[in-house]
Design a protein around this motif. Sequence first.
Motif, PDB file in Angstrom:
ATOM      1  N   MET A  94       0.844  -1.192   0.000  1.00 57.51           N
ATOM      2  CA  MET A  94       0.000   0.000   0.000  1.00 57.51           C
ATOM      3  C   MET A  94       0.886   1.250   0.000  1.00 57.51           C
ATOM      4  N   THR A  95       0.587   2.199  -0.876  1.00 56.92           N
ATOM      5  CA  THR A  95       1.375   3.427  -0.927  1.00 56.92           C
ATOM      6  C   THR A  95       1.056   4.324   0.268  1.00 56.92           C
ATOM      7  N   HIS A  96       1.917   5.321   0.466  1.00 50.78           N
ATOM      8  CA  HIS A  96       1.704   6.280   1.552  1.00 50.78           C
ATOM      9  C   HIS A  96       0.347   6.962   1.412  1.00 50.78           C
ATOM     10  N   ALA A  97       0.008   7.377   0.188  1.00 54.18           N
ATOM     11  CA  ALA A  97      -1.269   8.066  -0.027  1.00 54.18           C
ATOM     12  C   ALA A  97      -2.446   7.164   0.331  1.00 54.18           C
ATOM     13  N   GLU A  98      -2.388   5.912  -0.093  1.00 57.73           N
ATOM     14  CA  GLU A  98      -3.483   4.995   0.215  1.00 57.73           C
ATOM     15  C   GLU A  98      -3.578   4.730   1.713  1.00 57.73           C
ATOM     16  N   GLN A  99      -2.430   4.616   2.380  1.00 61.16           N
ATOM     17  CA  GLN A  99      -2.430   4.420   3.830  1.00 61.16           C
ATOM     18  C   GLN A  99      -3.087   5.597   4.539  1.00 61.16           C
ATOM     19  N   VAL A 100      -2.700   6.811   4.142  1.00 63.16           N
ATOM     20  CA  VAL A 100      -3.234   8.012   4.791  1.00 63.16           C
ATOM     21  C   VAL A 100      -4.733   8.144   4.538  1.00 63.16           C
ATOM     22  N   LEU A 101      -5.158   7.936   3.303  1.00 61.40           N
ATOM     23  CA  LEU A 101      -6.579   8.073   2.983  1.00 61.40           C
ATOM     24  C   LEU A 101      -7.413   7.005   3.686  1.00 61.40           C
ATOM     25  N   THR A 102      -6.907   5.783   3.740  1.00 66.20           N
ATOM     26  CA  THR A 102      -7.625   4.709   4.431  1.00 66.20           C
ATOM     27  C   THR A 102      -7.769   5.019   5.917  1.00 66.20           C
ATOM     28  N   ALA A 103      -6.671   5.460   6.539  1.00 66.90           N
ATOM     29  CA  ALA A 103      -6.711   5.805   7.966  1.00 66.90           C
ATOM     30  C   ALA A 103      -7.631   6.996   8.222  1.00 66.90           C
ATOM     31  N   THR A 104      -7.616   7.961   7.310  1.00 65.11           N
ATOM     32  CA  THR A 104      -8.475   9.140   7.453  1.00 65.11           C
ATOM     33  C   THR A 104      -9.949   8.754   7.376  1.00 65.11           C
ATOM     34  N   LEU A 105     -10.289   7.892   6.445  1.00 65.24           N
ATOM     35  CA  LEU A 105     -11.675   7.443   6.309  1.00 65.24           C
ATOM     36  C   LEU A 105     -12.126   6.658   7.542  1.00 65.24           C
ATOM     37  N   GLN A 106     -11.246   5.814   8.062  1.00 72.68           N
ATOM     38  CA  GLN A 106     -11.584   5.054   9.269  1.00 72.68           C
ATOM     39  C   GLN A 106     -11.834   5.990  10.450  1.00 72.68           C
ATOM     40  N   ALA A 107     -10.973   6.988  10.594  1.00 72.51           N
ATOM     41  CA  ALA A 107     -11.134   7.953  11.688  1.00 72.51           C
ATOM     42  C   ALA A 107     -12.404   8.775  11.504  1.00 72.51           C
ATOM     43  N   LEU A 108     -12.703   9.134  10.264  1.00 70.80           N
ATOM     44  CA  LEU A 108     -13.899   9.931   9.988  1.00 70.80           C
ATOM     45  C   LEU A 108     -15.163   9.140  10.310  1.00 70.80           C
ATOM     46  N   ARG A 109     -15.171   7.869   9.980  1.00 66.36           N
ATOM     47  CA  ARG A 109     -16.325   7.021  10.326  1.00 66.36           C
ATOM     48  C   ARG A 109     -16.515   6.969  11.845  1.00 66.36           C
ATOM     49  N   ARG A 110     -15.409   6.793  12.556  1.00 63.04           N
ATOM     50  CA  ARG A 110     -15.488   6.696  14.016  1.00 63.04           C
ATOM     51  C   ARG A 110     -15.981   8.005  14.629  1.00 63.04           C
ATOM     52  N   LEU A 111     -15.429   9.116  14.171  1.00 61.73           N
ATOM     53  CA  LEU A 111     -15.832  10.421  14.698  1.00 61.73           C
ATOM     54  C   LEU A 111     -17.290  10.720  14.371  1.00 61.73           C
ATOM     55  N   ARG A 112     -17.699  10.339  13.181  1.00 63.04           N
ATOM     56  CA  ARG A 112     -19.084  10.581  12.772  1.00 63.04           C
ATOM     57  C   ARG A 112     -20.060   9.804  13.657  1.00 63.04           C
ATOM     58  N   ALA A 113     -19.658   8.592  14.044  1.00 61.56           N
ATOM     59  CA  ALA A 113     -20.518   7.781  14.913  1.00 61.56           C
ATOM     60  C   ALA A 113     -20.581   8.344  16.328  1.00 61.56           C
ATOM     61  N   GLU A 114     -19.504   9.010  16.752  1.00 66.17           N
ATOM     62  CA  GLU A 114     -19.428   9.529  18.122  1.00 66.17           C
ATOM     63  C   GLU A 114     -20.086  10.895  18.278  1.00 66.17           C
ATOM     64  N   GLN A 115     -20.121  11.667  17.191  1.00 63.67           N
ATOM     65  CA  GLN A 115     -20.613  13.040  17.257  1.00 63.67           C
ATOM     66  C   GLN A 115     -22.008  13.146  16.647  1.00 63.67           C
ATOM     67  N   THR A 116     -22.711  14.201  17.016  1.00 65.67           N
ATOM     68  CA  THR A 116     -24.047  14.425  16.463  1.00 65.67           C
ATOM     69  C   THR A 116     -24.028  15.423  15.312  1.00 65.67           C
ATOM     70  N   MET A 117     -22.874  16.014  15.033  1.00 64.92           N
ATOM     71  CA  MET A 117     -22.772  17.004  13.966  1.00 64.92           C
ATOM     72  C   MET A 117     -22.013  16.421  12.774  1.00 64.92           C
ATOM     73  N   PRO A 118     -22.266  16.931  11.573  1.00 60.12           N
ATOM     74  CA  PRO A 118     -21.512  16.456  10.405  1.00 60.12           C
ATOM     75  C   PRO A 118     -20.046  16.868  10.498  1.00 60.12           C
ATOM     76  N   LEU A 119     -19.161  15.930  10.194  1.00 58.48           N
ATOM     77  CA  LEU A 119     -17.727  16.185  10.249  1.00 58.48           C
ATOM     78  C   LEU A 119     -17.083  15.775   8.929  1.00 58.48           C
ATOM     79  N   HIS A 120     -15.969  16.433   8.620  1.00 55.21           N
ATOM     80  CA  HIS A 120     -15.309  16.208   7.340  1.00 55.21           C
ATOM     81  C   HIS A 120     -13.794  16.152   7.536  1.00 55.21           C
TER      82      HIS A 120
END
Length: 229
Positions: free
Chosen positions: A1-27
């Motif tokens: 996996m390239t650096h870009a793919e690693q970063v984007l995958t980790a970012t998406l995982q974190a965004l999913r987690r934050l979205r589940a924890e918060q009541t407001m839209p996050l990006h």
Amino acid sequence: MTHAEQVLTATLQALRRLRAEQTMPLHAIVWGKWGTGKTVSAQKIAKKEQDVFYVKAPDGEITRGRLYRLIGFSLGCGARSTYEATLDLIKHHILYYNLKPIIIFDEAQRLLRKQHILNELKDLSEDEELSFSYLFLGDQTTPKLLASHDHSLFKRFAIKKELQPLTQETIAFLIKEYRIQTDPAPIFHFAKERGWTTLDTAICLQAIKNQKVEPTVEALGRIAKALGR
């Protein structure tokens, strides 16, 4: 996996987690210079992740109708003749498939200057029938744009990251991908000295594979010179 793919995958995982924890839209927003692998990685991830959809922001004028059409085709539901009808179609599609979409906007620097589009994106993300989250991918001008173009949507950026042009892990991945037997460290140092990106390195390694030459730094230098890299 390239650096870009690693970063984007980790970012998406974190965004999913934050979205589940918060009541407001996050990006999230990720930026890097041309050739770091943003587009290829984003398209690859969008093809395999059911909740991730890819949109390449067009250059030039973007109307509300054009934005909705881009989103509709990205989600797979298409578009209708008016933006109102397209929005209804998108909502029905999301409800039917029970989606919580994360939309990747590539070439995001084209959007960050456009207040009317940012307003639309903010409104869409706050619509409970849509609940969009966004991952913006921008070029190296992105930090300056964020600093000079204030918008309330920017305050919802829970994650901000800069991509490295090249990493040794990416070299190791490319070597394995091209089935080249060599130590990634010398190639990484050679590429770093030249200021190469992932794309530059991939092109030269592909040439080494195609020409079936010994994968040495000297050979890489000759190929780089021939390719004008």
